[in-house]
Design an enzyme around this catalytic site. Structure first.
Site, short mmCIF file in Angstrom:
data_model
loop_
_atom_site.label_atom_id
_atom_site.label_comp_id
_atom_site.label_asym_id
_atom_site.label_seq_id
_atom_site.Cartn_x
_atom_site.Cartn_y
_atom_site.Cartn_z
N GLY A 221 0.87 -1.34 0.05
CA GLY A 221 -0.18 0.06 0.05
C GLY A 221 0.93 1.10 -0.04
O GLY A 221 1.80 1.48 -0.51
N ALA A 222 0.44 2.32 0.72
CA ALA A 222 1.33 3.43 0.90
C ALA A 222 2.67 3.36 1.37
O ALA A 222 3.53 4.20 1.00
CB ALA A 222 0.34 4.43 1.92
N GLY A 224 4.67 1.40 -0.14
CA GLY A 224 5.54 1.12 -1.12
C GLY A 224 5.63 -0.53 -1.44
O GLY A 224 4.85 -0.97 -1.26
N GLY A 250 -2.31 -2.33 -7.36
CA GLY A 250 -1.20 -3.56 -7.52
C GLY A 250 -1.15 -3.90 -9.18
O GLY A 250 -0.19 -4.31 -9.49
N ASP A 251 -2.34 -3.74 -9.65
CA ASP A 251 -2.33 -3.99 -11.21
C ASP A 251 -1.48 -3.18 -12.13
O ASP A 251 -0.72 -3.59 -12.99
CB ASP A 251 -3.82 -4.19 -11.67
CG ASP A 251 -4.58 -4.71 -10.99
OD1 ASP A 251 -4.27 -5.79 -10.30
OD2 ASP A 251 -6.10 -4.50 -10.80
N1 LIG Z 1 -1.91 5.38 -0.57
C1 LIG Z 1 -0.96 5.30 -1.63
N2 LIG Z 1 0.00 6.17 -1.57
C2 LIG Z 1 1.18 5.78 -2.41
N3 LIG Z 1 1.44 4.84 -3.12
C3 LIG Z 1 0.45 3.69 -2.92
C4 LIG Z 1 -0.61 3.90 -2.23
N4 LIG Z 1 -1.39 2.92 -2.31
C5 LIG Z 1 -0.63 2.04 -3.19
N5 LIG Z 1 0.56 2.57 -3.60
C6 LIG Z 1 1.54 2.11 -4.55
O1 LIG Z 1 1.01 1.01 -5.21
C7 LIG Z 1 1.68 -0.26 -4.97
C8 LIG Z 1 0.48 -1.14 -5.04
O2 LIG Z 1 -0.48 -1.13 -3.96
P1 LIG Z 1 -1.21 -2.19 -3.07
O3 LIG Z 1 0.07 -2.75 -2.15
O4 LIG Z 1 -2.21 -1.51 -2.47
O5 LIG Z 1 -1.34 -3.34 -4.14
P2 LIG Z 1 -2.41 -4.47 -4.25
O6 LIG Z 1 -2.90 -4.65 -2.88
O7 LIG Z 1 -2.04 -5.74 -5.10
O8 LIG Z 1 -3.57 -3.75 -4.90
P3 LIG Z 1 -4.72 -4.35 -5.97
O9 LIG Z 1 -4.80 -5.78 -5.87
O10 LIG Z 1 -6.32 -3.67 -5.63
O11 LIG Z 1 -4.45 -3.91 -7.42
C9 LIG Z 1 2.28 -0.08 -3.55
O12 LIG Z 1 3.32 -0.87 -3.68
C10 LIG Z 1 2.59 1.43 -3.65
O13 LIG Z 1 4.02 1.40 -4.29
MG LIG Z 2 -3.21 -7.15 -5.81
#
Ligand SMILES: Nc1ncnc2c1ncn2[C@@H]1O[C@H](COP(=O)(O)OP(=O)(O)OP(=O)(O)O)[C@@H](O)[C@H]1O
Ligand SMILES: [Mg+2]
Length: 307
Positions: A221-222, A224, A250-251
């Protein structure tokens, strides 16, 4: 060319309401529908970047037709394979306190439909540099589906990115994906213990690598991401938390990692691109949308640290 695979493609239906009253009648103020599923989101990001991609997966019924019409409207190269069952919908209820998501399981896929898909996938690999396999595996498809597809890709000289969770992720490792991209929770669930500390996280990533993954990029998430690669380990993050819709971030990371494979970018560059793309996806309003101006800005601001 990058091939994206969405075995469980969906029609994403978004309801916007000022307020939700559970157990009562609600008036939906705004409805929007569009083609979804994680691989479709990846292809949307690639399209926005001007990178050629082909979308494949399984669709069926009237919902499948609606998915295909929307792929065409988005200008995506649709090479979906038809099934007899009805494609699933996902319903997202967006309300002032956040969003509530309902994901249907998806139609059952028969053995002959799966065999037809595997044949088509083999044809589509020709001319591809990378393939992204994303999301859940619909009912009826063998649990080792991703391993089968990844082995075919490897044999065709095509590098794979796998973004899946649970069984689909663990069984897929045998296909030796170049990169797997779980988020922190998914990684913890996959190895059967929480990954709170950096030490736990790197140990869990090490387990996925010894299971067959070339590299593991764990998104947080945020906070990184953390990457465990043959060239070393890194953390990378945007300078600060970005406000917006994190669904599909994440996509966007998976899309950036595939472009990194296509261009044979060194890991530090790849990770900066991935973080910038993830943050730009948070700014973009719907899953699969990235804000290009923000992406360019974030690239210069990513904090990258070698561990
Ligand atoms: N609020 C945020 N602020 C800055 N960067 C973010 C934020 N949310 C996500 N990111 C960036 O996006 C990347 C992917 O986000 P996340 O970890 O939420 O992926 P995910 O859970 O696989 O999401 P999804 O499966 O919904 O596509 C993080 O590693 C980060 O670099
Ligand atoms: Mg994901």
């Amino acid at each position: 060319l990058i091939l994206t695979v969405t075995l469980n493609a969906a029609l994403d239906v978004t309801y916007r309401l000022g307020e939700v009253h559970w157990d009562q009648v609600n008036r939906v103020e705004q409805v929007s529908t569009r083609a979804g599923g994680k691989g479709v989101n990846v292809a949307r990001v690639l399209h926005a970047l001007g990178v050629d991609s082909t979308v494949t997966g399984l669709v069926g019924g009237a919902t499948g037709d609606a998915i295909r019409a929307d792929l065409a409207a988005a200008g995506l190269n649709d090479q979906m394979v038809g099934i007899a069952g009805e494609s699933r919908r996902t319903v997202v209820i967006v309300h002032p306190r956040g969003a509530t998501v309902f994901n249907e399981p998806g139609a059952h896929v028969s053995a002959s439909e799966w065999a037809a898909f595997v044949d088509r996938f083999g044809e589509l690999l020709a001319g591809c540099a990378a393939v992204v396999l994303s999301g859940s595996v619909p009912p009826g498809i063998p649990r080792e589906a991703y391993a089968v597809l990844l082995r075919m890709a490897t044999d065709a000289g095509v590098q794979g990115v796998l973004d899946a969770q649970g069984e689909a992720l663990m069984a897929g490792l045998a296909g030796r994906p170049a990169i797997v991209k779980p988020n922190q929770l998914e990684l913890g669930a996959a190895v059967g213990r929480p990954c709170g500390s950096m030490e736990d996280l790197l140990a869990a990533a090490g387990l996925l690598r010894s299971g067959g993954a070339g590299a593991v990029v764990v998104t947080r998430g945020a906070d990184g991401l953390v990457a465990s690669t043959p060239d070393g380990n890194w953390t990378a993050a945007a300078p600060e938390s970005v406000a917006g819709n994190a669904t599909g971030a994440g996509d966007a990371v998976a899309a950036a990692l595939a472009v990194g494979l296509l261009r044979a970018q060194p890991w530090p560059e790849r990770l900066v691109e991935a973080v910038a793309m993830g943050a730009a996806a948070v700014v973009g309003s719907l899953a699969g949308d990235i804000d290009l101006a923000s992406y360019r800005g974030f690239r210069a601001a990513v904090h990258l640290r070698r561990l």
